[in-house]
Write a protein that holds these residues in place. Structure first.
Motif, mmCIF file in Angstrom:
data_model
loop_
_atom_site.group_PDB
_atom_site.id
_atom_site.type_symbol
_atom_site.label_atom_id
_atom_site.label_comp_id
_atom_site.label_asym_id
_atom_site.label_seq_id
_atom_site.Cartn_x
_atom_site.Cartn_y
_atom_site.Cartn_z
ATOM 1 N N GLY A 12 0.836 -1.207 0.000
ATOM 2 C CA GLY A 12 0.000 0.000 0.000
ATOM 3 C C GLY A 12 0.864 1.247 0.000
ATOM 4 O O GLY A 12 1.321 1.678 1.053
ATOM 5 N N GLY A 13 1.098 1.808 -1.155
ATOM 6 C CA GLY A 13 1.935 3.008 -1.242
ATOM 7 C C GLY A 13 1.691 3.688 -2.575
ATOM 8 O O GLY A 13 0.785 3.311 -3.332
ATOM 9 N N CYS A 14 2.520 4.664 -2.866
ATOM 10 C CA CYS A 14 2.282 5.469 -4.084
ATOM 11 C C CYS A 14 3.052 4.953 -5.288
ATOM 12 O O CYS A 14 2.843 5.416 -6.401
ATOM 13 N N GLY A 15 3.987 4.027 -5.068
ATOM 14 C CA GLY A 15 4.800 3.530 -6.179
ATOM 15 C C GLY A 15 6.145 4.230 -6.299
ATOM 16 O O GLY A 15 7.026 3.765 -7.014
ATOM 17 N N GLY A 16 6.294 5.364 -5.578
ATOM 18 C CA GLY A 16 7.555 6.111 -5.662
ATOM 19 C C GLY A 16 8.738 5.278 -5.209
ATOM 20 O O GLY A 16 9.817 5.312 -5.818
ATOM 21 N N CYS A 17 8.542 4.509 -4.135
ATOM 22 C CA CYS A 17 9.642 3.678 -3.623
ATOM 23 C C CYS A 17 10.046 2.617 -4.636
ATOM 24 O O CYS A 17 11.215 2.253 -4.741
ATOM 25 N N ASP A 18 9.047 2.103 -5.351
ATOM 26 C CA ASP A 18 9.302 0.984 -6.250
ATOM 27 C C ASP A 18 10.272 1.359 -7.372
ATOM 28 O O ASP A 18 10.995 0.509 -7.887
ATOM 29 N N TYR A 90 11.382 -1.039 3.185
ATOM 30 C CA TYR A 90 11.976 -0.055 2.280
ATOM 31 C C TYR A 90 11.021 1.140 2.158
ATOM 32 O O TYR A 90 9.922 1.021 1.613
ATOM 33 N N GLY A 91 11.443 2.287 2.672
ATOM 34 C CA GLY A 91 10.618 3.499 2.582
ATOM 35 C C GLY A 91 9.760 3.701 3.813
ATOM 36 O O GLY A 91 9.523 2.782 4.603
ATOM 37 N N ALA A 92 9.300 4.949 3.948
ATOM 38 C CA ALA A 92 8.579 5.341 5.160
ATOM 39 C C ALA A 92 7.275 4.584 5.380
ATOM 40 O O ALA A 92 6.886 4.322 6.520
ATOM 41 N N CYS A 93 6.583 4.209 4.298
ATOM 42 C CA CYS A 93 5.306 3.498 4.484
ATOM 43 C C CYS A 93 5.539 2.120 5.106
ATOM 44 O O CYS A 93 4.840 1.714 6.036
ATOM 45 N N ALA A 94 6.527 1.379 4.579
ATOM 46 C CA ALA A 94 6.825 0.055 5.152
ATOM 47 C C ALA A 94 7.412 0.205 6.551
ATOM 48 O O ALA A 94 7.106 -0.580 7.456
ATOM 49 N N PRO A 155 15.127 3.762 5.176
ATOM 50 C CA PRO A 155 14.023 4.705 5.386
ATOM 51 C C PRO A 155 13.973 5.844 4.371
ATOM 52 O O PRO A 155 14.893 6.025 3.567
ATOM 53 N N GLY A 156 12.875 6.611 4.444
ATOM 54 C CA GLY A 156 12.722 7.798 3.599
ATOM 55 C C GLY A 156 11.473 7.716 2.742
ATOM 56 O O GLY A 156 10.895 6.646 2.567
ATOM 57 N N CYS A 157 11.050 8.842 2.201
ATOM 58 C CA CYS A 157 9.824 8.896 1.384
ATOM 59 C C CYS A 157 10.084 9.657 0.104
ATOM 60 O O CYS A 157 9.822 10.832 0.013
ATOM 61 N N PRO A 158 10.579 8.962 -0.924
ATOM 62 C CA PRO A 158 11.167 7.623 -0.893
ATOM 63 C C PRO A 158 12.583 7.707 -0.323
ATOM 64 O O PRO A 158 13.101 8.808 -0.112
ATOM 65 N N PRO A 159 13.236 6.578 -0.090
ATOM 66 C CA PRO A 159 14.609 6.643 0.429
ATOM 67 C C PRO A 159 15.497 7.504 -0.474
ATOM 68 O O PRO A 159 15.429 7.392 -1.704
#
Ligand code: SF4
Ligand code: SF4
Length: 317
Positions: A12-18, A90-94, A155-159
């Motif tokens: 569940g995220g925006c796809g930016g991390c991916d 990986y990333g703030a959501c996770a 971490p990070g949004c996105p990392p």
């Protein structure tokens, strides 16, 4: 040496991390030449059945981004955990539940009704006239570690590119740190920030769009709520350097423990009235009451980390 088999999966995220590994620039070519991609649906055609077919431990490292919002998210991360030697939030959501964790301010049902209209149900498939169904939602948003064991955090949004690079460099170097490691600085972001900090007393809060800040002075000293004092460094203070406050996406320092709790304590000390007469406390309250959207500001990324505790009456679930 065999190339590490990696998986990248988006819940569940925006796809930016991916797609954020591309942030490292040309170095991504070098990274990709040294790993084998076992599963990364955004990059190559792969289905859940492909993961099911793998043996336990068939993936060396699964990088999972996004928070857990649907029953399908929960099933997939359990499957990936079963198949992976190491799992990375990986990333703030996770890591913390992220921005979508703010959905926990409302019930799952009210979110579905607002987004899709009355007659749609959050907990079980409810079909529309054309046969579509939203995936059943979980009762609330939770970060990855609430459902499966997590070995590391990027971490990070996105990392930011620096932390993505640090992670892959460490992985490919073959010497991973102890489980639980967060790939970011232990020290607060203020330590990396080029702005001059004077710890001035705050007279009022100002939102970023309401002023043009002095380019050299600390944003917090100028009344803009900047989460730098309680957030881990690692991004080279990218936002404050450009005049925007840190919003805490890299997560809290070990010392702060909790982003909002640590920041409330920092703000309370900055609006301190000292011994300036009996109206002093009332003035402090007035300044603090001027903080617009305190939950969205102080808990922009980490509200979901408190959700289970609140749901169970103050105890960790
Ligand atoms: S952490 Fe930020 S970039 Fe990554 S999925 Fe969540 S909202 Fe998107
Ligand atoms: S601008 Fe933010 S990160 Fe920079 S010193 Fe001030 S509080 Fe810290």
């Amino acid at each position: 040496m065999a190339k590490p088999k990696i998986a990248m999966y988006w819940t569940g995220g925006c796809g930016g991390c991916d797609v954020s590994p591309l942030e490292v620039g040309e170095a991504i070519v070098d990274v990709l030449s040294q790993v084998e991609i076992a599963f990364w649906p955004a990059l190559m055609d792969a289905k859940r059945a492909d993961v099911e077919a793998l043996p336990a431990g068939g993936i060396d490292v699964a990088l999972i981004n996004g928070a857990l919002r649907t029953e399908d998210n929960v099933e997939m991360v359990r499957l990936l955990r079963e198949k992976s030697k190491l799992v990375v939030a990986y990333g703030a959501c996770a890591h913390l539940g992220g921005i979508i964790g703010l959905g926990n301010l409302h019930s799952a049902q009210s979110l579905v009704s607002t987004a899709l209209g009355p007659g749609w149900h959050a907990g079980s498939p409810s079909f529309s006239a054309n046969g579509d169904a939203p995936p059943p939602l979980t009762a609330g948003v939770v970060p990855l570690a609430d459902v499966i064991a997590v070995d590391y955090v990027v971490p990070g949004c996105p990392p930011p590119a620096q932390l993505i690079g640090l992670f892959f460099q460490t992985l490919l170097g073959g010497e991973m740190p102890s489980p639980g490691h967060v790939f970011a600085e232990e020290k607060a972001l203020c330590d990396q920030c080029p702005r001059e900090k004077e710890d001035r007393r705050l007279e009022k809060f100002v939102r970023p769009h309401e002023m043009e800040p002095d380019p050299d002075r600390c944003l917090l000293d100028q009344g803009i709520v900047c989460m730098g004092p309680v957030t881990r460094g690692g991004c080279e203070a990218a936002c404050p350097a450009l005049g925007m406050p840190c919003t805490g996406c890299v997560g809290p320092t070990r010392k702060a423990g909790d982003l909002a709790g640590g920041m409330i304590s920092a703000l309370a000390s900055l609006v301190r009235a000292g011994d300036e007469g009996e109206d002093a406390f009332a003035r402090e309250d007035e300044v603090l009451a001027g903080l617009v959207d305190p939950v969205g500001t102080l808990y922009k990324y980490a509200l979901a980390t408190t959700w289970k505790r609140r749901e169970t009456g103050g105890e960790d679930a």
